[in-house]
Design a protein around this motif. Structure first.
Motif, PDB file in Angstrom:
ATOM      1  N   ALA A  24      20.211  24.025   2.366  1.00 30.83           N
ATOM      2  CA  ALA A  24      21.444  24.433   3.035  1.00 30.83           C
ATOM      3  C   ALA A  24      21.815  25.868   2.713  1.00 30.83           C
ATOM      4  CB  ALA A  24      22.583  23.496   2.627  1.00 30.83           C
ATOM      5  N   ARG A  25      21.643  26.267   1.449  1.00 31.96           N
ATOM      6  CA  ARG A  25      22.115  27.577   1.017  1.00 31.96           C
ATOM      7  C   ARG A  25      21.240  28.733   1.479  1.00 31.96           C
ATOM      8  NH1 ARG A  25      26.432  26.984  -2.116  1.00 31.96           N
ATOM      9  NH2 ARG A  25      26.831  24.885  -2.913  1.00 31.96           N
ATOM     10  N   ARG A  26      20.090  28.438   2.068  1.00 30.54           N
ATOM     11  CA  ARG A  26      19.265  29.511   2.625  1.00 30.54           C
ATOM     12  C   ARG A  26      19.599  29.770   4.095  1.00 30.54           C
ATOM     13  NH1 ARG A  26      15.453  28.435   6.090  1.00 30.54           N
ATOM     14  NH2 ARG A  26      14.326  30.345   5.577  1.00 30.54           N
ATOM     15  N   ARG A  27      20.470  28.953   4.677  1.00 28.22           N
ATOM     16  CA  ARG A  27      20.823  29.116   6.078  1.00 28.22           C
ATOM     17  C   ARG A  27      21.859  30.223   6.247  1.00 28.22           C
ATOM     18  NH1 ARG A  27      18.808  24.768   9.131  1.00 28.22           N
ATOM     19  NH2 ARG A  27      17.757  23.237   7.783  1.00 28.22           N
ATOM     20  N   ASP A  28      22.220  30.537   7.500  1.00 28.88           N
ATOM     21  CA  ASP A  28      23.072  31.694   7.743  1.00 28.88           C
ATOM     22  C   ASP A  28      24.564  31.395   7.615  1.00 28.88           C
ATOM     23  OD1 ASP A  28      23.141  30.153  10.054  1.00 28.88           O
ATOM     24  OD2 ASP A  28      22.300  31.692  11.358  1.00 28.88           O
ATOM     25  N   PHE A  29      25.109  30.522   8.462  1.00 28.65           N
ATOM     26  CA  PHE A  29      26.553  30.295   8.501  1.00 28.65           C
ATOM     27  C   PHE A  29      26.876  28.870   8.054  1.00 28.65           C
ATOM     28  CE2 PHE A  29      25.572  33.117  12.222  1.00 28.65           C
ATOM     29  CZ  PHE A  29      25.906  34.297  11.573  1.00 28.65           C
ATOM     30  N   THR A  30      28.053  28.710   7.487  1.00 26.55           N
ATOM     31  CA  THR A  30      28.428  27.393   6.963  1.00 26.55           C
ATOM     32  C   THR A  30      28.423  26.332   8.054  1.00 26.55           C
ATOM     33  OG1 THR A  30      30.782  27.898   7.275  1.00 26.55           O
ATOM     34  CG2 THR A  30      29.818  28.403   5.119  1.00 26.55           C
ATOM     35  N   MET A  31      28.828  26.692   9.270  1.00 29.10           N
ATOM     36  CA  MET A  31      28.880  25.697  10.340  1.00 29.10           C
ATOM     37  C   MET A  31      27.493  25.258  10.799  1.00 29.10           C
ATOM     38  SD  MET A  31      29.991  27.822  13.776  1.00 29.10           S
ATOM     39  CE  MET A  31      31.690  27.972  13.276  1.00 29.10           C
ATOM     40  N   ASN A  32      26.462  25.981  10.363  1.00 27.49           N
ATOM     41  CA  ASN A  32      25.086  25.612  10.715  1.00 27.49           C
ATOM     42  C   ASN A  32      24.388  24.833   9.608  1.00 27.49           C
ATOM     43  OD1 ASN A  32      25.291  26.831  13.192  1.00 27.49           O
ATOM     44  ND2 ASN A  32      24.369  28.762  12.529  1.00 27.49           N
ATOM     45  N   ALA A  33      25.100  24.546   8.526  1.00 30.60           N
ATOM     46  CA  ALA A  33      24.492  23.838   7.392  1.00 30.60           C
ATOM     47  C   ALA A  33      25.118  22.468   7.206  1.00 30.60           C
ATOM     48  CB  ALA A  33      24.633  24.664   6.116  1.00 30.60           C
ATOM     49  N   LEU A  34      25.411  21.823   8.326  1.00 34.54           N
ATOM     50  CA  LEU A  34      25.929  20.456   8.321  1.00 34.54           C
ATOM     51  C   LEU A  34      24.805  19.502   8.703  1.00 34.54           C
ATOM     52  CD1 LEU A  34      29.232  21.278  10.182  1.00 34.54           C
ATOM     53  CD2 LEU A  34      29.137  20.300   7.891  1.00 34.54           C
ATOM     54  N   TYR A  35      24.714  18.404   7.968  1.00 36.10           N
ATOM     55  CA  TYR A  35      23.656  17.425   8.195  1.00 36.10           C
ATOM     56  C   TYR A  35      24.284  16.078   8.521  1.00 36.10           C
ATOM     57  CZ  TYR A  35      20.940  20.797   5.348  1.00 36.10           C
ATOM     58  OH  TYR A  35      20.345  21.915   4.824  1.00 36.10           O
ATOM     59  N   VAL A  36      23.568  15.255   9.292  1.00 34.76           N
ATOM     60  CA  VAL A  36      24.008  13.900   9.544  1.00 34.76           C
ATOM     61  C   VAL A  36      22.794  12.980   9.506  1.00 34.76           C
ATOM     62  CG1 VAL A  36      23.830  14.039  12.080  1.00 34.76           C
ATOM     63  CG2 VAL A  36      25.438  12.448  11.043  1.00 34.76           C
ATOM     64  N   ASP A  37      22.931  11.819   8.872  1.00 34.17           N
ATOM     65  CA  ASP A  37      21.800  10.897   8.784  1.00 34.17           C
ATOM     66  C   ASP A  37      21.814   9.934   9.972  1.00 34.17           C
ATOM     67  OD1 ASP A  37      23.693   8.926   8.227  1.00 34.17           O
ATOM     68  OD2 ASP A  37      23.203   8.798   6.093  1.00 34.17           O
ATOM     69  N   ALA A  38      20.854   9.035   9.996  1.00 34.56           N
ATOM     70  CA  ALA A  38      20.696   8.139  11.137  1.00 34.56           C
ATOM     71  C   ALA A  38      21.907   7.259  11.359  1.00 34.56           C
ATOM     72  CB  ALA A  38      19.441   7.287  10.951  1.00 34.56           C
ATOM     73  N   GLY A  39      22.657   6.984  10.308  1.00 32.55           N
ATOM     74  CA  GLY A  39      23.835   6.139  10.432  1.00 32.55           C
ATOM     75  C   GLY A  39      25.096   6.884  10.821  1.00 32.55           C
ATOM     76  N   GLY A  40      25.021   8.212  10.922  1.00 33.74           N
ATOM     77  CA  GLY A  40      26.179   9.017  11.315  1.00 33.74           C
ATOM     78  C   GLY A  40      26.955   9.622  10.172  1.00 33.74           C
ATOM     79  N   THR A  41      26.488   9.433   8.926  1.00 36.82           N
ATOM     80  CA  THR A  41      27.183  10.002   7.778  1.00 36.82           C
ATOM     81  C   THR A  41      26.976  11.511   7.716  1.00 36.82           C
ATOM     82  OG1 THR A  41      26.947   7.963   6.511  1.00 36.82           O
ATOM     83  CG2 THR A  41      27.359   9.980   5.263  1.00 36.82           C
ATOM     84  N   LEU A  42      28.062  12.240   7.530  1.00 38.39           N
ATOM     85  CA  LEU A  42      28.023  13.695   7.490  1.00 38.39           C
ATOM     86  C   LEU A  42      27.827  14.187   6.059  1.00 38.39           C
ATOM     87  CD1 LEU A  42      28.519  16.291   9.271  1.00 38.39           C
ATOM     88  CD2 LEU A  42      30.869  16.208   8.416  1.00 38.39           C
ATOM     89  N   PHE A  43      26.973  15.198   5.886  1.00 45.25           N
ATOM     90  CA  PHE A  43      26.742  15.846   4.595  1.00 45.25           C
ATOM     91  C   PHE A  43      27.076  17.325   4.744  1.00 45.25           C
ATOM     92  CE2 PHE A  43      24.019  12.165   4.858  1.00 45.25           C
ATOM     93  CZ  PHE A  43      24.155  11.560   3.621  1.00 45.25           C
ATOM     94  N   ASP A  44      27.880  17.833   3.851  1.00 47.31           N
ATOM     95  CA  ASP A  44      28.406  19.199   3.958  1.00 47.31           C
ATOM     96  C   ASP A  44      28.265  19.932   2.632  1.00 47.31           C
ATOM     97  OD1 ASP A  44      29.756  21.492   4.614  1.00 47.31           O
ATOM     98  OD2 ASP A  44      31.752  20.575   4.591  1.00 47.31           O
ATOM     99  N   PRO A  45      27.101  20.472   2.325  1.00 48.92           N
ATOM    100  CA  PRO A  45      26.881  21.108   1.018  1.00 48.92           C
ATOM    101  C   PRO A  45      27.655  22.395   0.798  1.00 48.92           C
ATOM    102  CG  PRO A  45      24.803  20.536   2.098  1.00 48.92           C
ATOM    103  CD  PRO A  45      25.873  20.416   3.118  1.00 48.92           C
ATOM    104  N   VAL A  46      28.052  23.111   1.869  1.00 47.92           N
ATOM    105  CA  VAL A  46      28.602  24.463   1.689  1.00 47.92           C
ATOM    106  C   VAL A  46      29.973  24.649   2.329  1.00 47.92           C
ATOM    107  CG1 VAL A  46      26.318  25.529   1.431  1.00 47.92           C
ATOM    108  CG2 VAL A  46      27.321  25.294   3.723  1.00 47.92           C
ATOM    109  N   GLY A  47      30.666  23.565   2.638  1.00 52.14           N
ATOM    110  CA  GLY A  47      32.011  23.694   3.197  1.00 52.14           C
ATOM    111  C   GLY A  47      32.048  24.071   4.649  1.00 52.14           C
ATOM    112  N   GLY A  48      31.048  23.665   5.401  1.00 50.38           N
ATOM    113  CA  GLY A  48      30.994  24.034   6.810  1.00 50.38           C
ATOM    114  C   GLY A  48      31.902  23.220   7.705  1.00 50.38           C
TER     115      GLY A  48
END
Length: 434
Positions: A135-159
């Motif tokens: 996540a931390r190698r990406r450009d903007f915080t809004m582009n470093a959001l992840y979601v798994d198959a069940g729909g759970t959101l992961f936000d490592p950098v406050g995006g």
């Protein structure tokens, strides 16, 4: 807990009270998407959707492309995808990216990675299994959001909070993010224009100015691709003043930019374009072309594709033919617009009308402009009904004389507002007007 209620480490399910699950999103619930995620995430590996699809879903924008991040190495991604009956293409395997076609749509699948070395244009990467590092190698915080198959959101950098606030913010140190790839300067403005709201982030803007010399290290093609996306962004006019005032626009265009003119043209784009986006040719001409020579200068500098160069040239030609920059659109009628469409095409005619309204220095008659634009969009230019074979049948030999006769007939046809039919034109050959 952060304001969004999202686990800042991004490693475990979101606590109750956080953002709603995306599990019911059609693009995530799609059977092909679910099957691919299950294929990549089995037997000790993990796979999550990342970036644009998550961002767009959260802010209510259409989800188009779906990118997947996974702990599986590229070779394993291809092996698993093919074993499951999917098509796998190593489109960027040296950087960990494999394109997998599932359910008839392409997914970009990229192995988690970290940057080993960067030179301002490209990165040398090493694959890993750490979601936070990825996540931390990406450009903007809004582009470093992840979601798994069940729909759970992961936000490592406050995006998540930035996303909902439409705040385009670099991850970590903006200077470092830009130094990794100087194209992120233009990408910053493009994302502000496409997804942002309000003034650009101050830290990001200051870093873009500090890093502006790095733009010289980028290829013209990469700059052109990013600028094309920028001039066609729905709110491009809102960021052009900052791009110009910081000197960045002049560096890119190789000349004086025209942000105020760009804004005037953007404001006149018909509401039929829901996002009020400018076509690329109109965007570049509005921003940096005043005379025909500017087309070649700008196209050569950015190495624009021949099709775009041609569209810009047609637009400027239509401007010259319209001749309404100072007089405004008052004297322009439907017949003049039809001549433009015939001579330069509908897109060029529409662009010329918009530029004329923006350049005339007075308030354009909105109703008159709308009527003229309707003609440009709705009228289909007919084909000239007379050919050389028709003149040959009348005993006129091929050569210069025939060409001159055809040109004269075509001029008469255009002057008639395209009403003279074949019989009437042939009659002019057999019985020339007195």
């Amino acid at each position: 807990m952060n304001p969004a209620g999202v686990n800042p480490a991004g490693m475990s399910p979101v606590a109750p009270g956080g953002p709603p699950s995306l599990g019911d999103a059609p693009w995530l619930a799609d059977p092909a998407t679910q099957r691919l995620l299950a294929t990549l995430g089995a037997d000790g590996e993990e796979a999550r959707i990342v970036g644009g699809a998550v961002r767009n879903a959260l802010i209510g924008e259409p989800v188009e492309d779906i990118d997947i991040a996974t702990t599986a190495l590229p070779e394993e991604v291809m092996r698993r995808a093919r074993a499951a009956g999917f098509k796998a293409v190593p489109t960027g395997v040296e950087h960990g990216t494999v394109t997998v076609v599932a359910g008839g749509r392409p997914f970009e699948v990229t192995t988690l990675r970290r940057d080993v070395a960067t030179d301002g244009r490209r990165a040398e990467v090493a694959f890993g299994r750490d979601w936070d590092v990825d996540a931390r190698r990406r450009d903007f915080t809004m582009n470093a959001l992840y979601v798994d198959a069940g729909g759970t959101l992961f936000d490592p950098v406050g995006g998540y909070g930035d996303c909902l606030a439409r705040r385009v913010r670099f991850i970590g140190d903006p200077d470092r993010r830009i130094a990794e790839d100087y194209l992120r300067i233009l990408r910053f403005f493009r994302f502000c224009a496409r997804y942002g709201r309000g003034e650009p982030d101050g830290d990001g803007l200051a870093a873009a100015v500090r890093g502006r010399a790095g733009l010289r290290r980028l290829s013209a093609e990469r700059i052109a691709a990013e600028m094309t996306k920028l001039v066609t962004a729905c709110s491009a006019a809102t960021v052009m003043p900052a791009l110009s005032e910081t000197g960045l626009l002049g560096r890119v265009l190789g000349g004086i930019g025209l942000p105020a003119r760009f804004a005037r043209v953007s404001a006149l784009v018909p509401a039929r374009s829901a996002a009020r986006r400018l076509p690329p040719a109109l965007g570049f001409v509005a921003l940096g072309v005043l005379v025909a020579e500017d087309v070649d200068r700008l196209a050569d500098r950015l190495k624009l594709a021949n099709a775009l160069r041609g569209a810009m040239a047609a637009l400027v030609g239509a401007q010259v033919a319209l001749g309404a920059r100072k007089a405004g659109l008052g004297p322009v009628d439907s017949a003049a617009v039809r001549r433009l469409v015939h001579g330069f095409g509908a897109d060029a005619a529409e662009g010329a009308l918009l530029l004329a309204a923006a350049d005339c220095g007075c308030d354009a008659d909105a109703g008159h402009l709308a009527a003229l634009l309707a003609v440009a969009r709705g009228w289909q230019a007919p084909s000239f009904p007379v050919s050389g074979a028709d003149l040959a049948a009348l005993g006129i030999p091929p050569g210069r004389g025939m060409g001159e006769r055809l040109a004269a007939l075509k001029s008469a046809w255009i002057a008639s507002d395209f009403t003279l039919d074949k019989a009437a034109l042939i009659a002019r050959v057999e019985n020339p007007p007195g």
